[in-house]
Design a protein around this motif. Structure first.
Motif, mmCIF file in Angstrom:
data_model
loop_
_atom_site.group_PDB
_atom_site.id
_atom_site.type_symbol
_atom_site.label_atom_id
_atom_site.label_comp_id
_atom_site.label_asym_id
_atom_site.label_seq_id
_atom_site.Cartn_x
_atom_site.Cartn_y
_atom_site.Cartn_z
ATOM 1 N N ALA A 450 0.832 -1.216 0.000
ATOM 2 C CA ALA A 450 0.000 0.000 0.000
ATOM 3 C C ALA A 450 0.861 1.258 0.000
ATOM 4 C CB ALA A 450 -0.903 -0.005 1.230
ATOM 5 N N TYR A 451 0.389 2.265 -0.714
ATOM 6 C CA TYR A 451 1.057 3.574 -0.735
ATOM 7 C C TYR A 451 0.828 4.236 0.620
ATOM 8 C CZ TYR A 451 2.353 8.131 -2.792
ATOM 9 O OH TYR A 451 2.961 9.318 -3.102
ATOM 10 N N PHE A 452 1.901 4.687 1.253
ATOM 11 C CA PHE A 452 1.803 5.286 2.582
ATOM 12 C C PHE A 452 2.123 6.772 2.447
ATOM 13 C CE2 PHE A 452 3.474 6.286 6.818
ATOM 14 C CZ PHE A 452 2.444 5.782 7.590
ATOM 15 N N SER A 453 1.141 7.619 2.747
ATOM 16 C CA SER A 453 1.359 9.043 2.515
ATOM 17 C C SER A 453 0.490 9.851 3.466
ATOM 18 C CB SER A 453 0.982 9.396 1.072
ATOM 19 O OG SER A 453 -0.416 9.288 0.908
ATOM 20 N N GLY A 454 0.800 11.142 3.557
ATOM 21 C CA GLY A 454 0.027 11.990 4.458
ATOM 22 C C GLY A 454 -0.669 13.114 3.729
ATOM 23 N N HIS A 455 -1.867 13.460 4.205
ATOM 24 C CA HIS A 455 -2.543 14.664 3.710
ATOM 25 C C HIS A 455 -2.113 15.835 4.591
ATOM 26 C CE1 HIS A 455 -6.227 12.373 1.861
ATOM 27 N NE2 HIS A 455 -5.081 11.783 1.580
ATOM 28 N N LYS A 456 -2.436 17.020 4.149
ATOM 29 C CA LYS A 456 -2.192 18.256 4.903
ATOM 30 C C LYS A 456 -0.734 18.301 5.413
ATOM 31 C CE LYS A 456 -6.238 17.520 7.193
ATOM 32 N NZ LYS A 456 -7.291 17.778 8.175
ATOM 33 N N MET A 457 -0.510 18.611 6.684
ATOM 34 C CA MET A 457 0.877 18.768 7.152
ATOM 35 C C MET A 457 1.548 17.442 7.504
ATOM 36 S SD MET A 457 0.778 22.305 9.239
ATOM 37 C CE MET A 457 2.387 22.935 9.040
ATOM 38 N N SER A 458 0.906 16.332 7.163
ATOM 39 C CA SER A 458 1.537 15.030 7.435
ATOM 40 C C SER A 458 2.529 14.629 6.363
ATOM 41 C CB SER A 458 0.480 13.934 7.597
ATOM 42 O OG SER A 458 -0.201 14.108 8.806
ATOM 43 N N GLY A 459 2.618 15.377 5.279
ATOM 44 C CA GLY A 459 3.667 15.017 4.322
ATOM 45 C C GLY A 459 3.430 15.455 2.904
ATOM 46 N N LEU A 460 4.356 14.981 2.082
ATOM 47 C CA LEU A 460 4.391 15.326 0.656
ATOM 48 C C LEU A 460 4.860 14.064 -0.050
ATOM 49 C CD1 LEU A 460 4.105 18.261 -0.508
ATOM 50 C CD2 LEU A 460 6.593 18.328 -0.587
ATOM 51 N N GLY A 461 4.109 13.578 -1.050
ATOM 52 C CA GLY A 461 4.493 12.330 -1.708
ATOM 53 C C GLY A 461 4.286 11.164 -0.766
ATOM 54 N N GLY A 462 4.910 10.033 -1.070
ATOM 55 C CA GLY A 462 4.702 8.877 -0.206
ATOM 56 C C GLY A 462 5.707 7.783 -0.471
ATOM 57 N N GLU A 463 5.577 6.706 0.318
ATOM 58 C CA GLU A 463 6.473 5.557 0.200
ATOM 59 C C GLU A 463 5.632 4.291 0.170
ATOM 60 O OE1 GLU A 463 8.912 6.312 3.728
ATOM 61 O OE2 GLU A 463 10.526 6.991 2.423
ATOM 62 N N GLY A 464 6.287 3.149 -0.101
ATOM 63 C CA GLY A 464 5.559 1.873 -0.170
ATOM 64 C C GLY A 464 4.875 1.726 -1.518
ATOM 65 N N SER A 465 4.652 0.496 -1.919
ATOM 66 C CA SER A 465 3.987 0.131 -3.175
ATOM 67 C C SER A 465 4.830 0.537 -4.390
ATOM 68 C CB SER A 465 2.576 0.722 -3.288
ATOM 69 O OG SER A 465 2.621 2.089 -3.649
ATOM 70 N N VAL A 466 4.351 0.183 -5.560
ATOM 71 C CA VAL A 466 5.039 0.532 -6.811
ATOM 72 C C VAL A 466 5.146 2.058 -6.922
ATOM 73 C CG1 VAL A 466 4.854 0.435 -9.330
ATOM 74 C CG2 VAL A 466 4.318 -1.583 -7.969
ATOM 75 N N LYS A 467 4.100 2.744 -6.463
ATOM 76 C CA LYS A 467 4.089 4.212 -6.510
ATOM 77 C C LYS A 467 5.247 4.808 -5.700
ATOM 78 C CE LYS A 467 0.198 7.255 -6.355
ATOM 79 N NZ LYS A 467 -1.171 7.417 -5.961
ATOM 80 N N GLY A 468 5.538 4.220 -4.545
ATOM 81 C CA GLY A 468 6.649 4.677 -3.708
ATOM 82 C C GLY A 468 7.981 4.453 -4.401
ATOM 83 N N MET A 469 8.095 3.344 -5.149
ATOM 84 C CA MET A 469 9.337 3.075 -5.898
ATOM 85 C C MET A 469 9.490 4.083 -7.038
ATOM 86 S SD MET A 469 10.499 1.549 -8.895
ATOM 87 C CE MET A 469 9.278 0.424 -9.501
ATOM 88 N N LEU A 470 8.370 4.421 -7.687
ATOM 89 C CA LEU A 470 8.437 5.376 -8.807
ATOM 90 C C LEU A 470 8.849 6.774 -8.347
ATOM 91 C CD1 LEU A 470 5.359 4.325 -10.980
ATOM 92 C CD2 LEU A 470 7.762 3.734 -11.303
ATOM 93 N N ALA A 471 8.746 7.024 -7.055
ATOM 94 C CA ALA A 471 9.181 8.328 -6.523
ATOM 95 C C ALA A 471 10.705 8.467 -6.571
ATOM 96 C CB ALA A 471 8.671 8.499 -5.099
#
Ligand code: NAD
Length: 488
Positions: A450-471
């Motif tokens: 699963a893509y692990f990411s935050g909304h609002k002030m919890s973050g920018l972008g994300g990690e985990g999953s294929v999407k996290g690798m593409l970062a």
């Protein structure tokens, strides 16, 4: 026998599956630069949060070490780049094997540097192999479009030298699992900077990786307050993956803005849990307690605010207290779920939020009893701020729209939980909560798929999953025309 003395005795030969038959000890720690262990003139010692004793010497990296590591990473990038993904993933599988062979020493080391109870340390050590297994099998997505005129394909190219900066609460997962594994699949060399509070496990895990991966591909630099800015300010670093506090995340973003480095931020959260009136009270109270006390409340996605429907508020509170009383807070951490708070600064911060909760007797270690706060006002510190320790507030609710509004009334949006037997209702509430992940009928459990990411002030972008690798990649679109266009 104290953990430290057990660790001093360990000297394990590598298995025959590893490329180089050498040995690794768990009582000597270095920075790892260009495939080699490097010490330094200045050393640092972290503190064991269970005993408050000084741990091993570990060097403080200099600016020269940073420059050497970045140069070595650039060389590795050039040499390693033609390596096909299958070969990269084959090496990752070899590392998993090696990792499993050192499971016990890594668990002991993690307990010593972080203070985790053994159960929690095992969960973290296992998370590294689980994430590596996932990333050692993934493939790049195929993104193609074709019509009568053209064929459009997207390909992904590695960004170059990456840096992973980690906090102290999950020093292995947040370095090795979330950052190193996707960087390697994406073909990026990576330098890990662990927290000075927990510098040992990442250094040892990366020392282990030198037995399998080419020099300069996976490196580790530990240091003092100057190290993070040196890395984020280095012009040849192309990407920063940062996990830590919102305040530091802002400084990292500012530093990256100078040369528009790619940046991923995984920051703090104030996760709400919504408990509906139709739940099994005992089971859900245990689930919420686990969400609040996981890793002694020191997880970015711990449950940090609980909303219980007013119809079951009283029995739910009783069940949560009853369950929490069954959990032990043992000094040795062997049969316990809860350990001490990781460091003195954090300990003082949590104590400020709840006073007079120190474990009686012994007097050693940063131990705090788990504390449930009954219906505090919404402007209290415990409700508004992420305490990052074993304390959780609970408030009643009765109207669905109102509880959703109260969940979203926070500057952060990392995780959330919804509990109900009525799945349609739970999914409806979940869909309206502004956070990166919502768990339904479970406490917070991040998984590699699963893509692990935050909304609002919890973050920018994300990690985990294929999407996290593409970062760790730039996308290049190849748009080919099948025949010449006649403009006449
Ligand atoms: P922190 O921000 O103090 O430190 C994190 C890392 O940044 C450390 O390695 C530190 O040495 C480094 N650092 C400090 N100043 C820096 C600078 N100017 N430039 C670059 N690096 C710098 O955070 P912490 O106290 O170690 O960790 C706790 C926080 O981390 C909590 O807020 C928690 O919610 C958050 N966290 C978030 C996630 C997530 O995935 N969203 C996961 C775990 C922890």
């Amino acid at each position: 026998m104290p953990i430290k003395s057990i660790l001093h005795k360990v000297a394990h030969p590598f298995s025959s599956t590893s490329k180089a038959a050498s040995s690794i000890t768990f009582d000597k720690f270095c920075n790892i630069i260009d495939g080699k262990q490097r010490s330094g003139d200045q050393i640092h010692n972290a503190i064991n949060p269970r005993t408050q004793e000084k741990l091993w010497d570990i060097p403080i990296a200099t600016e020269n070490d940073v420059n050497d590591a970045v140069k070595a990473a650039e060389r590795a990038f050039q040499d390693w780049r033609p390596t096909p993904i299958e070969n990269r993933q084959k090496l990752m599988k070899e590392y998993i094997q090696l990792w499993k062979e050192h499971h016990t020493e890594m668990t002991d080391l993690l307990m010593a540097e972080n203070g985790k109870a053994r159960t929690m340390a095992i969960v973290e050590v296992d998370s590294v192999s689980a994430f590596w297994e996932y990333f050692s099998k993934i493939t790049f997505p195929v993104e193609e479009f074709e019509d009568e005129q053209k064929v459009v394909k997207t390909i992904y190219k590695p960004l170059g030298v990456a840096v992973g900066i980690s906090p102290w609460n999950f020093p292995l997962s947040l370095s090795l699992a979330f950052k190193v594994a996707p960087a390697i699949v994406a073909d990026c060399p990576i330098i890990i900077k662990p927290s000075p509070f927990t510098p040992y496990t990442a250094a040892k895990a990366i020392e282990l990786a030198q037995q399998i991966f080419p020099p300069g591909l996976i490196q580790c630099l530990g240091g003092d307050d100057r190290l993070g800015p040196w890395l984020t300010g280095h012009p040849d670093v192309k990407k920063i993956s940062f996990t830590g506090s919102i305040a530091t995340g802002k400084k990292v973003t500012e530093a990256c803005s100078k040369d528009l480095k790619r940046v991923v931020l995984e920051l703090g959260g104030n996760d709400p849990a919504v408990v509906c009136e139709d739940v099994d009270i005992e089971a859900t109270a245990a689930e919420c307690a686990m969400g609040s006390w996981f890793n002694t409340g020191q997880m970015c996605v711990c449950t940090k605010r609980i909303f219980v429907h007013e119809k079951i508020y009283k029995p739910f509170m009783e069940a949560m207290i009853k369950f929490t009383k069954t959990l032990s807070l043992e000094a040795e951490g062997e049969g316990a779920l809860l350990g001490p708070v990781q460091n003195e600064m954090q300990y003082e911060k949590v104590l400020e939020v709840v006073e007079d909760s120190r474990v009686k007797g012994g007097g050693k270690g940063f131990f705090i009893n788990p504390t449930i706060v009954d219906n505090p006002p919404s402007d209290s510190i415990v409700w508004k701020e992420e305490p990052f320790g074993p304390i959780v507030p609970v408030q009643p609710w009765k109207d669905e729209a109102d509880v959703i509004r109260r969940c979203n009334d926070d500057k952060t949006g990392l995780g959330a939980c919804v509990y109900s037997k009525d799945i349609e209702r739970a999914e409806r509430i979940a869909a309206n909560i502004d956070s990166g992940t919502v768990w339904v009928n479970s406490f917070e459990k991040p998984v590699p798929e699963a893509y692990f990411s935050g909304h609002k002030m919890s973050g920018l972008g994300g990690e985990g999953s294929v999407k996290g690798m593409l970062a760790y990649c730039n996308a290049t679109v190849n748009q080919r025309y099948k025949k010449n266009v006649n403009y006449a």
